[in-house]
Motif scaffolding. Structure first.
Motif, PDB file in Angstrom:
ATOM      1  N   GLU A  45      56.256  -0.704  15.089  1.00 51.96           N
ATOM      2  CA  GLU A  45      56.662   0.291  14.095  1.00 51.96           C
ATOM      3  C   GLU A  45      58.127   0.698  14.209  1.00 51.96           C
ATOM      4  O   GLU A  45      58.738   1.092  13.203  1.00 51.96           O
ATOM      5  N   ARG A  46      58.722   0.560  15.386  1.00 54.10           N
ATOM      6  CA  ARG A  46      60.130   0.949  15.549  1.00 54.10           C
ATOM      7  C   ARG A  46      61.078  -0.255  15.568  1.00 54.10           C
ATOM      8  O   ARG A  46      62.265  -0.106  15.842  1.00 54.10           O
TER       9      ARG A  46
ATOM     10  N   PRO B  17      62.259 -12.884  14.445  1.00 60.29           N
ATOM     11  CA  PRO B  17      60.791 -13.000  14.404  1.00 60.29           C
ATOM     12  C   PRO B  17      60.349 -14.438  14.165  1.00 60.29           C
ATOM     13  O   PRO B  17      60.898 -15.160  13.332  1.00 60.29           O
ATOM     14  N   LEU B  18      59.341 -14.857  14.926  1.00 64.31           N
ATOM     15  CA  LEU B  18      58.823 -16.216  14.846  1.00 64.31           C
ATOM     16  C   LEU B  18      57.311 -16.171  15.006  1.00 64.31           C
ATOM     17  O   LEU B  18      56.802 -15.550  15.946  1.00 64.31           O
ATOM     18  N   LEU B  19      56.580 -16.823  14.095  1.00 67.04           N
ATOM     19  CA  LEU B  19      55.123 -16.876  14.152  1.00 67.04           C
ATOM     20  C   LEU B  19      54.685 -18.329  14.271  1.00 67.04           C
ATOM     21  O   LEU B  19      55.063 -19.171  13.454  1.00 67.04           O
TER      22      LEU B  19
ATOM     23  N   PRO C 229      44.359  -5.616  18.786  1.00 67.94           N
ATOM     24  CA  PRO C 229      43.939  -4.444  18.000  1.00 67.94           C
ATOM     25  C   PRO C 229      45.074  -3.968  17.106  1.00 67.94           C
ATOM     26  O   PRO C 229      46.239  -3.966  17.499  1.00 67.94           O
ATOM     27  N   MET C 230      44.731  -3.550  15.903  1.00 70.19           N
ATOM     28  CA  MET C 230      45.755  -3.134  14.947  1.00 70.19           C
ATOM     29  C   MET C 230      46.536  -1.926  15.458  1.00 70.19           C
ATOM     30  O   MET C 230      47.745  -1.803  15.215  1.00 70.19           O
TER      31      MET C 230
ATOM     32  N   PHE D  98      47.300 -10.197  12.539  1.00 70.38           N
ATOM     33  CA  PHE D  98      47.906 -11.456  12.102  1.00 70.38           C
ATOM     34  C   PHE D  98      48.386 -11.340  10.663  1.00 70.38           C
ATOM     35  O   PHE D  98      49.485 -11.772  10.322  1.00 70.38           O
ATOM     36  N   ALA D  99      47.568 -10.727   9.810  1.00 70.23           N
ATOM     37  CA  ALA D  99      47.948 -10.559   8.415  1.00 70.23           C
ATOM     38  C   ALA D  99      49.127  -9.608   8.271  1.00 70.23           C
ATOM     39  O   ALA D  99      49.977  -9.783   7.391  1.00 70.23           O
ATOM     40  N   ALA D 100      49.204  -8.601   9.164  1.00 70.42           N
ATOM     41  CA  ALA D 100      50.281  -7.608   9.075  1.00 70.42           C
ATOM     42  C   ALA D 100      51.623  -8.135   9.563  1.00 70.42           C
ATOM     43  O   ALA D 100      52.660  -7.536   9.270  1.00 70.42           O
ATOM     44  N   PHE D 101      51.620  -9.223  10.322  1.00 64.24           N
ATOM     45  CA  PHE D 101      52.872  -9.743  10.863  1.00 64.24           C
ATOM     46  C   PHE D 101      53.852 -10.086   9.745  1.00 64.24           C
ATOM     47  O   PHE D 101      55.043  -9.746   9.812  1.00 64.24           O
ATOM     48  N   GLY D 102      53.370 -10.755   8.706  1.00 65.95           N
ATOM     49  CA  GLY D 102      54.244 -11.121   7.591  1.00 65.95           C
ATOM     50  C   GLY D 102      54.768  -9.922   6.835  1.00 65.95           C
ATOM     51  O   GLY D 102      55.888  -9.959   6.305  1.00 65.95           O
ATOM     52  N   GLU D 103      53.977  -8.841   6.762  1.00 64.79           N
ATOM     53  CA  GLU D 103      54.438  -7.626   6.093  1.00 64.79           C
ATOM     54  C   GLU D 103      55.505  -6.916   6.916  1.00 64.79           C
ATOM     55  O   GLU D 103      56.491  -6.411   6.387  1.00 64.79           O
ATOM     56  N   GLN D 104      55.306  -6.885   8.234  1.00 60.23           N
ATOM     57  CA  GLN D 104      56.240  -6.211   9.114  1.00 60.23           C
ATOM     58  C   GLN D 104      57.540  -7.000   9.259  1.00 60.23           C
ATOM     59  O   GLN D 104      58.622  -6.410   9.362  1.00 60.23           O
TER      60      GLN D 104
END
Length: 398
Positions: free
Chosen positions: A193-194, A95-97, A184-185, A219-225
């Motif tokens: 999710e998989r 993963p890379l942001l 969209p979220m 964008f905020a969820a990327f770090g959590e995932q």
């Protein structure tokens, strides 16, 4: 009963001393410079000649490696990237942001990274899914991948977010997302999710450019995932002149979702003029200014699609957000239409960020309070410009 001429006048306290100009904060100096003088006159100032660059810049062909040894990384495919872009594009799987502001080459980098993984690291093209926020963005990605990879690019699935509004995206192993804050979220969850925390996912975006209230959810969820994701910030802006970059940074600074981010102009600081600021007498006068500017730019070879007029009679900021324009002209920048709110600040930041050569703002009256947060030396005022009255001043009591 007091007679009218004996009414008590309000008393205004006078300070014992005032801070010198050098001791005031930057914000205070901006506000003071924007306050209308109690007595002023309007002076007619002609529009300055548009200072366009002599040719359309192509930073991707002219960029050179800045770090020792970088010329050995991704020879050919990554030649058009600057040093930090090369580091990101040539990063290994996982993963890379890419968190960077407008004009730093996020989409350009994403395309080159996709091609690099396919051609240099052996990632199967048929297992790549590249998503863009708009039709224009998806078309650009297809076109440039075709140039880089030839026939092999046809096996890569390129789509836009809206393609999956009513359908599920394909489950492909290598995911590339351009402009993540606009996703969209629901779609982000479907895509991730998989996937495990070490999945091959590359995403780009600028949370400050997201025209929404609150933090962009995807964008905020990327770090959590993907808690182990590498996060890279690009600091070199290849698009806009220095004056426009500084103004955009000052506008968004109080509400930035990326505090402390630095942006450096790639182009010379003295190139071109400041931001043109037209003081219009009324709405009809403002329309005449836009017509005159459009005609003059056409005479100078600026095509119609290279000028974005944003305002009541032109594009909305959202409509212009997917483009890049040689000249951006914002009209109707008044206190009523551009109040001192987070939403208005973000829109002004986005609009300025689409500029490649020149930016203009025009308004009737005093203009938006957001303009007071921009260093006034960045503006080139013209039209009926208010000037301080040159008459004698009343003595002040200390």
């Amino acid at each position: 009963m007091r007679r009218p001429d004996e009414r008590k006048q309000p008393q205004v306290a006078s300070p014992l001393f005032e801070l010198s100009a050098d001791m005031r904060t930057t914000g205070e100096r901006r506000r003071r410079s924007h306050r209308p003088h109690s007595r002023y006159v309007r002076e007619s100032v002609p529009m300055p000649e548009p200072a366009l660059t002599t040719r359309t810049p192509d930073p991707w062909l002219e960029s050179a490696p800045l770090l020792t040894g970088m010329d050995e990384v991704g020879a050919g495919l990554l030649d058009s990237l600057d040093a930090m872009q090369r580091v990101a594009a040539a990063a290994g799987r996982g993963p890379l942001l890419i968190n960077a502001s407008p004009g730093t080459g996020k989409t350009h980098l994403l395309i080159r990274r996709t091609a690099y993984l396919v051609q240099e690291l052996g990632v199967p093209a048929r297992q790549c899914l590249v998503l863009a926020a708009s039709t224009a963005g998806a078309a650009r990605i297809r076109r440039e991948l075709g140039t880089l990879l030839g026939r092999e690019a046809a096996a890569i699935t390129v789509a836009e977010f809206d393609d999956f509004a009513a359908a599920s995206p394909p489950e492909l192993g290598h995911l590339f997302i351009d402009d993540l804050p606009r996703m969209p979220m629901r779609l982000f969850r479907q895509l991730t999710e998989r996937r495990g925390p070490e999945a091959d996912v590359t995403a780009t975006g600028d949370p400050d450019s997201a025209l929404c209230a609150g933090e962009p959810a995807a964008f905020a969820a990327f770090g959590e995932q993907f808690p182990q994701a590498h996060v890279m910030r690009l600091s070199r802006n290849h698009r806009s002149p220095a004056a426009v970059l500084v103004a955009a940074s000052q506008v968004v600074e109080p509400i930035s979702r990326v505090p402390g981010r630095l942006v450096q102009p790639e182009r010379p600081a003295l190139e071109g003029s400041g931001i043109g600021r037209y003081f219009a007498v009324d709405a009809d006068d403002e329309k005449r200014f836009v017509e005159a500017l459009t005609d003059r730019l056409a005479e100078m070879g600026v095509d119609e699609d290279e000028l974005a007029v944003i305002g009541p009679d032109g594009l909305s900021v959202a409509e212009a957000a997917d483009g890049e324009y040689r000249v951006v002209c914002l009209t109707g920048v008044t206190a009523e239409d551009w109040p001192n709110t987070a939403a208005a600040r973000r829109e002004l930041y986005v609009a300025l960020g689409r500029t490649r050569d020149l930016a203009y703002v025009s308004h009737t009256g005093a203009g938006s309070p957001l303009l007071a947060d921009v260093d006034q030396g960045l503006f080139s005022p013209f039209g009926m410009v208010p000037q301080p009255h040159s008459g004698p001043e009343q003595p002040r009591l200390l």
